[in-house]
Motif scaffolding. Sequence first.
Motif, PDB file in Angstrom:
ATOM      1  N   SER A  41       9.440  -2.957   4.954  1.00 44.76           N
ATOM      2  CA  SER A  41       8.049  -2.840   5.392  1.00 44.76           C
ATOM      3  C   SER A  41       7.144  -2.409   4.239  1.00 44.76           C
ATOM      4  N   VAL A  42       5.840  -2.645   4.403  1.00 45.05           N
ATOM      5  CA  VAL A  42       4.847  -2.313   3.382  1.00 45.05           C
ATOM      6  C   VAL A  42       4.753  -0.799   3.204  1.00 45.05           C
ATOM      7  N   LYS A  49       6.533   0.843  -5.323  1.00 46.94           N
ATOM      8  CA  LYS A  49       5.933   0.091  -6.423  1.00 46.94           C
ATOM      9  C   LYS A  49       4.953   0.970  -7.207  1.00 46.94           C
ATOM     10  N   LEU A  50       4.174   1.798  -6.503  1.00 45.17           N
ATOM     11  CA  LEU A  50       3.241   2.700  -7.180  1.00 45.17           C
ATOM     12  C   LEU A  50       3.984   3.721  -8.039  1.00 45.17           C
ATOM     13  N   GLU A  51       5.083   4.207  -7.529  1.00 54.37           N
ATOM     14  CA  GLU A  51       5.880   5.179  -8.283  1.00 54.37           C
ATOM     15  C   GLU A  51       6.423   4.567  -9.571  1.00 54.37           C
ATOM     16  N   GLN A  56       5.777   3.998 -15.601  1.00 55.01           N
ATOM     17  CA  GLN A  56       5.555   3.181 -16.789  1.00 55.01           C
ATOM     18  C   GLN A  56       4.319   3.662 -17.546  1.00 55.01           C
ATOM     19  N   VAL A  57       3.244   3.966 -16.836  1.00 52.26           N
ATOM     20  CA  VAL A  57       2.032   4.465 -17.480  1.00 52.26           C
ATOM     21  C   VAL A  57       2.323   5.813 -18.114  1.00 52.26           C
ATOM     22  N   SER A  58       3.059   6.618 -17.449  1.00 52.53           N
ATOM     23  CA  SER A  58       3.386   7.941 -17.956  1.00 52.53           C
ATOM     24  C   SER A  58       4.166   7.835 -19.261  1.00 52.53           C
TER      25      SER A  58
END
Length: 144
Positions: A41-42, A49-51, A56-58
Amino acid sequence: MQDNPMKLEELSIDELIRIAEQDMITAPHYLKENIMERSQSVQVQLPMKLEVHTRQVSKKMQMFYYTMKISAAMVCTLILLLLVPNLKFNVDQGYQEAKRPIEEKRTEVTETFMEKRSNFKESIDTLKANFMQSINGGNDNEQQ
């Protein structure tokens, strides 16, 4: 287990497993299906996906901060290497300037000590003279 208690020694391992499995509580038949549906489920997928994206940004930001730290250290090192030879600093002169207040204090302390020592010596001499006079004066009075 069973209504008839048996001795464990008489039972084989297969029989023990069969008896234990008969008494186990089973999961509802819809549980596996329900778990699979929810995992797709979403509500579950979006936070995952946000985690991953924030990780990656971190890591990119950590690499950027690390690069900036190293660059700043390198710039400071180059500045120090370029400026230190141009400084007109004489080690002996610095030593003499640092030594002067110590010498002044030492002289002051020595003078104070010598004054107190001479005052103490005079006090002892006066007490000694008074004591000797009282002894001699007392002997003179007794002899007369």
